[in-house]
Design an enzyme around this catalytic site. Structure first.
Site, PDB file in Angstrom:
ATOM      1  N   ARG A   1       0.825  -1.218   0.000  1.00 49.14           N
ATOM      2  CA  ARG A   1       0.000   0.000   0.000  1.00 49.14           C
ATOM      3  C   ARG A   1       0.853   1.258   0.000  1.00 49.14           C
ATOM      4  NH1 ARG A   1      -3.407  -3.343   3.762  1.00 49.14           N
ATOM      5  NH2 ARG A   1      -1.545  -3.196   5.019  1.00 49.14           N
TER       6      ARG A   1
ATOM      7  N   ASP B   1       9.950  -6.565  -4.819  1.00 53.83           N
ATOM      8  CA  ASP B   1       8.923  -7.173  -3.973  1.00 53.83           C
ATOM      9  C   ASP B   1       8.587  -8.517  -4.586  1.00 53.83           C
ATOM     10  OD1 ASP B   1       6.619  -7.979  -2.612  1.00 53.83           O
ATOM     11  OD2 ASP B   1       5.954  -5.910  -2.303  1.00 53.83           O
TER      12      ASP B   1
ATOM     13  N   ALA C   1      10.937   4.636   6.791  1.00 53.30           N
ATOM     14  CA  ALA C   1       9.745   5.126   7.497  1.00 53.30           C
ATOM     15  C   ALA C   1       8.788   3.947   7.668  1.00 53.30           C
ATOM     16  CB  ALA C   1       9.090   6.258   6.715  1.00 53.30           C
ATOM     17  N   ALA C   2       9.361   2.727   7.711  1.00 52.98           N
ATOM     18  CA  ALA C   2       8.497   1.530   7.844  1.00 52.98           C
ATOM     19  C   ALA C   2       8.570   0.999   9.270  1.00 52.98           C
ATOM     20  CB  ALA C   2       8.909   0.478   6.831  1.00 52.98           C
ATOM     21  N   ARG C   3       9.604   0.239   9.579  1.00 51.42           N
ATOM     22  CA  ARG C   3       9.817  -0.257  10.932  1.00 51.42           C
ATOM     23  C   ARG C   3      11.310  -0.276  11.210  1.00 51.42           C
ATOM     24  NH1 ARG C   3       5.378   0.849  12.109  1.00 51.42           N
ATOM     25  NH2 ARG C   3       3.745  -0.442  13.014  1.00 51.42           N
TER      26      ARG C   3
ATOM     27  N   ASP D   1      12.493   7.587  10.319  1.00 48.61           N
ATOM     28  CA  ASP D   1      11.316   7.870  11.153  1.00 48.61           C
ATOM     29  C   ASP D   1      11.127   6.828  12.248  1.00 48.61           C
ATOM     30  OD1 ASP D   1       8.846   9.246  11.799  1.00 48.61           O
ATOM     31  OD2 ASP D   1       7.767   7.564  10.899  1.00 48.61           O
TER      32      ASP D   1
ATOM     33  N   GLU E   1      12.349   2.505  20.495  1.00 51.50           N
ATOM     34  CA  GLU E   1      11.725   3.833  20.437  1.00 51.50           C
ATOM     35  C   GLU E   1      11.281   4.272  21.819  1.00 51.50           C
ATOM     36  OE1 GLU E   1       8.704   3.727  17.384  1.00 51.50           O
ATOM     37  OE2 GLU E   1      10.186   3.463  15.814  1.00 51.50           O
TER      38      GLU E   1
ATOM     39  N   HIS F   1       8.818   8.707  14.725  1.00 47.39           N
ATOM     40  CA  HIS F   1       7.735   7.795  14.298  1.00 47.39           C
ATOM     41  C   HIS F   1       6.454   8.602  14.043  1.00 47.39           C
ATOM     42  CE1 HIS F   1       6.229   3.378  14.558  1.00 47.39           C
ATOM     43  NE2 HIS F   1       5.473   4.077  13.735  1.00 47.39           N
TER      44      HIS F   1
ATOM     45  N   ALA G   1       2.312   8.446  10.640  1.00 56.26           N
ATOM     46  CA  ALA G   1       0.845   8.494  10.605  1.00 56.26           C
ATOM     47  C   ALA G   1       0.302   9.774  11.231  1.00 56.26           C
ATOM     48  CB  ALA G   1       0.299   7.297  11.370  1.00 56.26           C
TER      49      ALA G   1
END
Ligand code: NAD
Ligand code: MLT
Length: 516
Positions: free
Chosen positions: A139, A159, A219-221, A245, A250, A269, A272
């Site tokens: 996504r 991917d 910016a994922a994990r 991010d 964290e 983070h 969102a």
């Protein structure tokens, strides 16, 4: 907000919004609630679930459910829902923001200027006509690709779980491996979930494959790109800059090697954290949770609701078999799946649909951020461009009934078949080799040239490595041709042992798979 909490109150729901509630207070009050909605900070672990004696539904405002003990929640019959699409635009926009800010030294210049240093010597980099590499074209990766093309960047993505058709549709060039992707890109951004496969997938070796002067963004994990490897590559001036991010821990400790660097743009983070995403996430998750409390779990449920005991008794063993067949299919070397066909031969004791979906659940698990289950498996496969076929035939040749699942990447087809002996699942075929294998625990699967001494040799290698063999199954096409053998093991074989086995001249392929 289009979905107003007042409407829910009118429908009889009581809602309490308590931001920043200390854990002790949550533990003390959770028994009062039917439902809990959280974002990523609250750890919904066993202790919390035990305190929530009346919990029926947990809502996760966002995509990642890594803060929720899903197994424990499912065991308690608690439905877990998320809102995975609601913050994707914001997360993608932050990835692009980090890329742009890193390429122009924005935070560095901001800090210097505020400290009275008017440094106009700094030279950034344009992104136009540069190549962006994306790992994970789900996504968020898809939106990032789209935005990057708007910035006139060339986009190439890796991917392996996405069908080629989807790359073509998006106008994104496909890379078939990291080795193919990395040397071609000036900037790299990762958008996969954090799994065993993606943890540290970009380390020192992979960063060294990037051209000198590249930029990396995560910016994922935290941990998909190794943080220490980024710091070292920046220190060596191999990387130009980075945008981060998310961190393994964290918040990161103050002495974290990336925090002191002015060539790294850092956010806390915040992927969102936009007004729009919070609004969407809030309304979506409230709507889904309230629908679930009213019995409708069709949207966002990531663990399957309990099936009634009678149905489960009858088809449960076939669902378990199929989940394991799907997991096995995912291990067979093949390109991105374009088609998945499941053929049911003979009679089965109930509805075939959940059995069919169990193949998808086993196949997709570990690949996606969203957890596949009986509710969402078909939709997730469809999103990935996998065409699905369910076939039935009256007769089964060798067993009372048999299920064959085949996956095709457009060029090659790989199959696995199985049946149940009473309630015990058995794999009856892997590729074209017939066998009767209990899909339990660790299994080593090797294909080889059929010649004397092969199994003995591997058996002694396992013995030397201290791994006990609990069982063995052999299948071959013709004497002296090719063969496949499966060894059920009492423990996971070490990677070095697997590599040694693979290097034997009579071995064609060898891999270990865990069925659990
Ligand atoms: P998604 O499930 O839609 O997409 C993930 C993609 O990764 C899939 O297409 C999958 O095929 C691919 N993938 C899985 N394993 C892979 C591998 N080994 N190699 C290459 N590709 C692989 O997920 P999404 O919603 O796009 O989310 C992507 C990531 O962004 C997740 O980690 C999510 O937690 C994170 N996220 C972060 C924030 C934030 O605040 N920074 C916000 C939202 C999401
Ligand atoms: C997510 O998983 O959706 C993001 O990490 C954002 C968050 O909720 O913190």
């Amino acid at each position: 907000m289009q979905f107003k909490p007042e409407n829910l109150v009118r429908q009889g729901f009581q809602i309490e919004y308590i931001p920043n509630m200390p854990r002790e207070q949550i533990l003390g009050r959770l028994h009062e609630f039917d439902s809990l909605i959280t974002r990523s900070r609250t750890k919904v672990d066993l202790e919390l679930l035990e305190a929530g004696t009346n919990l029926r539904v947990i809502g996760r405002g966002g995509v990642g459910v890594d803060n929720i003990d899903l197994e424990a929640a499912s065991r308690r019959g608690i439905i877990v829902l998320n809102a995975p699409e609601a913050n994707t635009v914001s997360a993608a926009e932050l990835a692009i923001t980090l890329l742009m800010a890193a390429s122009r030294g924005v935070t560095r210049s901001d800090k210097l200027t505020r400290n009275g240093v008017w440094d106009r010597k700094y030279l950034g980099r344009e992104v136009k006509d540069k190549t962006l590499g994306i790992i994970g074209l789900g996504r968020i990766g898809t939106i990032v690709a789209n935005r990057a093309m708007g910035l006139k960047m060339n986009v190439i993505a890796y991917d392996p779980y996405i069908a080629s058709r989807r790359f073509e549709l998006l106008g994104v060039k496909r890379a078939n491996s990291l080795e193919e992707l990395l040397p071609q890109v000036n900037a790299l951004t990762v958008h996969t979930p954090l799994t065993e496969e993606t943890k540290d997938m970009i380390g020192a070796r992979e960063l060294a494959m990037l051209p000198s002067g590249a930029i990396v963004v995560n910016a994922a994990r935290g941990g998909i790109i190794n943080e220490h490897a980024i710091a070292a590559a920046l220190e060596d001036k191999h990387l130009f800059a980075a945008g981060i991010d998310v961190f393994v821990e964290e918040p990161p400790k103050t002495d974290h090697p990336l925090l002191g660097r002015d060539d790294v743009v850092i956010t806390a983070h915040l992927g969102a954290n936009t007004l729009e995403a919070q609004d969407r996430v809030g309304s979506e998750i409230l709507e889904r949770v309230c629908a679930a409390l009213n019995g409708d779990v069709s949207r966002g449920a990531i663990n399957a609701p309990k099936m009634d005991a009678d149905t489960l008794e009858k088809i449960g063993p076939y669902m378990k078999l199929c989940e394991r067949m799907g997991h096995m299919l995912a291990q067979l070397e093949i390109g991105a799946a374009q088609e998945l066909e499941v053929e049911f031969s003979g009679r089965f004791p109930g509805d075939l649909e959940p059995i069919f979906s169990s193949v998808l659940v086993g196949y997709l698990r570990g690949i996606l951020e969203e957890i596949p289950n009986l509710i969402n498996a078909r939709a997730l496969a469809k999103e990935r461009g996998i065409a699905l076929t369910l076939k039935t035939s009256e007769d089964s040749e060798d067993y009372a009934n048999e299920i064959k699942a085949s996956i095709s990447d457009g060029k090659r087809v790989r199959s696995v078949a199985g049946t149940c002996f009473g309630k015990q699942p058995r794999l009856t075929r892997i590729r074209n080799y017939r066998l009767e294998l209990a899909p339990e625990g660790w299994v080593l699967i090797c294909t080889n040239i059929d010649q004397p001494g092969v199994v003995g040799k591997i058996g002694s290698m396992m013995g030397e490595a201290g791994v006990n063999i609990a069982g063995m199954q052999l299948g071959r096409d013709e004497p002296g041709g090719k063969a496949l053998f499966a060894l059920s093991l009492d423990a996971k074989p070490k990677l070095e042992v697997l590599e040694k086995i693979r290097s034997l001249e009579f071995i064609e392929s060898a891999f270990a798979v865990e069925f659990s």
